[in-house]
Design a protein around this motif. Structure first.
Motif, PDB file in Angstrom:
ATOM      1  N   UNK A 141       1.066  -1.390   6.115  1.00  0.00           N
ATOM      2  CA  UNK A 141       0.371  -2.596   5.631  1.00  0.00           C
ATOM      3  C   UNK A 141      -0.508  -2.267   4.431  1.00  0.00           C
ATOM      4  N   UNK A 142      -1.121  -1.088   4.471  1.00  0.00           N
ATOM      5  CA  UNK A 142      -1.985  -0.654   3.359  1.00  0.00           C
ATOM      6  C   UNK A 142      -1.143  -0.472   2.082  1.00  0.00           C
ATOM      7  N   UNK A 143      -0.002   0.194   2.214  1.00  0.00           N
ATOM      8  CA  UNK A 143       0.886   0.409   1.060  1.00  0.00           C
ATOM      9  C   UNK A 143       1.389  -0.913   0.498  1.00  0.00           C
ATOM     10  N   UNK A 144       1.696  -1.837   1.414  1.00  0.00           N
ATOM     11  CA  UNK A 144       2.210  -3.148   0.990  1.00  0.00           C
ATOM     12  C   UNK A 144       1.160  -3.879   0.151  1.00  0.00           C
ATOM     13  N   UNK A 145      -0.096  -3.794   0.596  1.00  0.00           N
ATOM     14  CA  UNK A 145      -1.188  -4.449  -0.134  1.00  0.00           C
ATOM     15  C   UNK A 145      -1.422  -3.828  -1.509  1.00  0.00           C
ATOM     16  N   UNK A 146      -1.257  -2.499  -1.579  1.00  0.00           N
ATOM     17  CA  UNK A 146      -1.555  -1.781  -2.831  1.00  0.00           C
ATOM     18  C   UNK A 146      -0.338  -1.632  -3.736  1.00  0.00           C
ATOM     19  N   UNK A 147       0.785  -2.188  -3.305  1.00  0.00           N
ATOM     20  CA  UNK A 147       2.065  -1.967  -3.985  1.00  0.00           C
ATOM     21  C   UNK A 147       2.036  -2.271  -5.476  1.00  0.00           C
ATOM     22  N   UNK A 148       1.447  -3.387  -5.828  1.00  0.00           N
ATOM     23  CA  UNK A 148       1.504  -3.842  -7.226  1.00  0.00           C
ATOM     24  C   UNK A 148       0.816  -2.864  -8.178  1.00  0.00           C
ATOM     25  N   UNK A 149      -0.139  -2.088  -7.663  1.00  0.00           N
ATOM     26  CA  UNK A 149      -0.861  -1.158  -8.547  1.00  0.00           C
ATOM     27  C   UNK A 149      -0.409   0.295  -8.387  1.00  0.00           C
ATOM     28  N   UNK A 150       0.581   0.519  -7.521  1.00  0.00           N
ATOM     29  CA  UNK A 150       1.048   1.891  -7.287  1.00  0.00           C
ATOM     30  C   UNK A 150       2.322   2.156  -8.091  1.00  0.00           C
ATOM     31  N   UNK A 151       2.237   3.147  -8.990  1.00  0.00           N
ATOM     32  CA  UNK A 151       3.380   3.390  -9.897  1.00  0.00           C
ATOM     33  C   UNK A 151       4.635   3.838  -9.165  1.00  0.00           C
ATOM     34  N   UNK A 152       4.483   4.427  -7.964  1.00  0.00           N
ATOM     35  CA  UNK A 152       5.652   4.887  -7.225  1.00  0.00           C
ATOM     36  C   UNK A 152       6.221   3.793  -6.309  1.00  0.00           C
ATOM     37  N   UNK A 153       5.323   3.024  -5.680  1.00  0.00           N
ATOM     38  CA  UNK A 153       5.776   2.075  -4.663  1.00  0.00           C
ATOM     39  C   UNK A 153       5.887   0.635  -5.158  1.00  0.00           C
ATOM     40  N   UNK A 154       5.684   0.424  -6.445  1.00  0.00           N
ATOM     41  CA  UNK A 154       5.690  -0.933  -7.000  1.00  0.00           C
ATOM     42  C   UNK A 154       6.933  -1.729  -6.590  1.00  0.00           C
ATOM     43  N   UNK A 155       8.095  -1.098  -6.664  1.00  0.00           N
ATOM     44  CA  UNK A 155       9.355  -1.800  -6.346  1.00  0.00           C
ATOM     45  C   UNK A 155       9.916  -1.410  -4.986  1.00  0.00           C
ATOM     46  N   UNK A 156       9.106  -0.735  -4.188  1.00  0.00           N
ATOM     47  CA  UNK A 156       9.587  -0.299  -2.866  1.00  0.00           C
ATOM     48  C   UNK A 156       9.692  -1.490  -1.913  1.00  0.00           C
ATOM     49  N   UNK A 157      10.612  -1.379  -0.979  1.00  0.00           N
ATOM     50  CA  UNK A 157      10.773  -2.428   0.037  1.00  0.00           C
ATOM     51  C   UNK A 157      10.659  -1.734   1.402  1.00  0.00           C
ATOM     52  N   UNK A 158       9.506  -1.876   2.026  1.00  0.00           N
ATOM     53  CA  UNK A 158       9.279  -1.190   3.304  1.00  0.00           C
ATOM     54  C   UNK A 158       9.983  -1.921   4.453  1.00  0.00           C
ATOM     55  N   UNK A 159      10.396  -1.143   5.460  1.00  0.00           N
ATOM     56  CA  UNK A 159      11.120  -1.698   6.604  1.00  0.00           C
ATOM     57  C   UNK A 159      10.438  -1.268   7.903  1.00  0.00           C
ATOM     58  N   UNK A 160      10.737  -2.006   8.956  1.00  0.00           N
ATOM     59  CA  UNK A 160      10.256  -1.601  10.281  1.00  0.00           C
ATOM     60  C   UNK A 160      11.292  -0.675  10.915  1.00  0.00           C
ATOM     61  N   UNK A 161      10.863   0.051  11.920  1.00  0.00           N
ATOM     62  CA  UNK A 161      11.774   0.942  12.659  1.00  0.00           C
ATOM     63  C   UNK A 161      12.915   0.129  13.277  1.00  0.00           C
ATOM     64  N   UNK A 162      12.586  -1.067  13.791  1.00  0.00           N
ATOM     65  CA  UNK A 162      13.610  -1.923  14.414  1.00  0.00           C
ATOM     66  C   UNK A 162      14.675  -2.352  13.397  1.00  0.00           C
ATOM     67  N   UNK A 163      14.219  -2.737  12.198  1.00  0.00           N
ATOM     68  CA  UNK A 163      15.164  -3.171  11.146  1.00  0.00           C
ATOM     69  C   UNK A 163      16.157  -2.055  10.807  1.00  0.00           C
ATOM     70  N   UNK A 164      15.627  -0.857  10.640  1.00  0.00           N
ATOM     71  CA  UNK A 164      16.495   0.262  10.248  1.00  0.00           C
ATOM     72  C   UNK A 164      17.407   0.690  11.388  1.00  0.00           C
ATOM     73  N   UNK A 165      16.915   0.599  12.608  1.00  0.00           N
ATOM     74  CA  UNK A 165      17.762   0.888  13.770  1.00  0.00           C
ATOM     75  C   UNK A 165      18.959  -0.068  13.780  1.00  0.00           C
ATOM     76  N   UNK A 166      18.687  -1.336  13.519  1.00  0.00           N
ATOM     77  CA  UNK A 166      19.743  -2.353  13.493  1.00  0.00           C
ATOM     78  C   UNK A 166      20.760  -2.060  12.381  1.00  0.00           C
TER      79      UNK A 166
END
Length: 209
Positions: A141-166
């Motif tokens: 949640x912290x990374x998601x909030x800071x995404x727009x100002x983070x040069x590495x995670x700006x375009x990242x799309x985070x997933x939950x463990x359940x989503x990736x398991x599926x």
């Protein structure tokens, strides 16, 4: 991986690499969690090997990395690196016992295609190991909030463990195991991993071909 994300990793590869020196307890906690999933005496490849910060301590000799500058640092750490993306691996069928992706999934353009490529290069009973920042966790949640100002995670799309398991199930992976760490965002000490998920921000998912 998006073009601007790749550019950002290329231009800031040393800053990325230094992050691990600045956060040694987090880094070691993550290594300990991934170690639980790595099979002994098997040949593996890390996809999205970056600067080799995980491949080297985990004794993984091969890597895939689209960023030229990151790949060069990994090669200095003794990793043989193929310049490529996860969705199009320049590797023969049934070559490796396991494939590791550490926080690589959030940068992929086409996850099902990448998973099918991993499945292709794995030997029968080969294992895929994903290490992720769970989007439902405190750190996620912290990374998601800071995404727009983070040069590495700006375009990242985070997933939950359940989503990736599926998604892994849809790619015909089975026999799932999970480990977790970074249950508290406390950098004062190295945390020992526990099995399961839901408490830790850093989750390791292992599944079998």
């Amino acid at each position: 991986m998006k073009e601007n994300t790749l550019k950002s990793f290329d231009q800031n590869s040393l800053e990325y690499d230094q992050w691990f020196d600045k956060h040694p307890t987090v880094y070691q906690s993550e290594i300990l969690a991934i170690q639980q999933a790595i099979p002994e005496n098997k040949t593996g490849i890390e996809i999205g090997v970056g600067t080799g910060r995980f491949a080297k301590p985990l004794n993984i000799k091969f890597g895939i990395e689209p960023s030229e500058n990151m790949a060069k640092v990994a090669e200095q750490r003794g990793v043989t690196v193929y310049r490529a993306v996860a969705e199009n691996l320049p590797i023969d069928n049934t070559t490796f016992d396991f494939a590791l992706m550490v926080t690589t999934v959030c940068f992929l353009s086409d996850i099902p295609k990448a998973f099918s490529e991993v499945r292709r290069i794995l030997k029968p009973q080969g294992e895929i190991i994903l290490a992720i920042i769970d989007k439902n966790s405190e750190l996620g949640k912290k990374y998601e909030l800071e995404k727009s100002t983070n040069k590495f995670y700006k375009d990242a799309h985070f997933h939950s463990t359940e989503e990736l398991t599926e998604l892994l199930k849809q790619s015909d992976f089975q026999n799932f195991q999970y480990w977790q760490t970074l249950t508290e965002l406390n950098e004062s000490e190295i945390e020992k991993p526990t099995t399961g998920y839901g408490k830790g921000s850093f989750v390791v998912i292992k599944a079998v071909k």
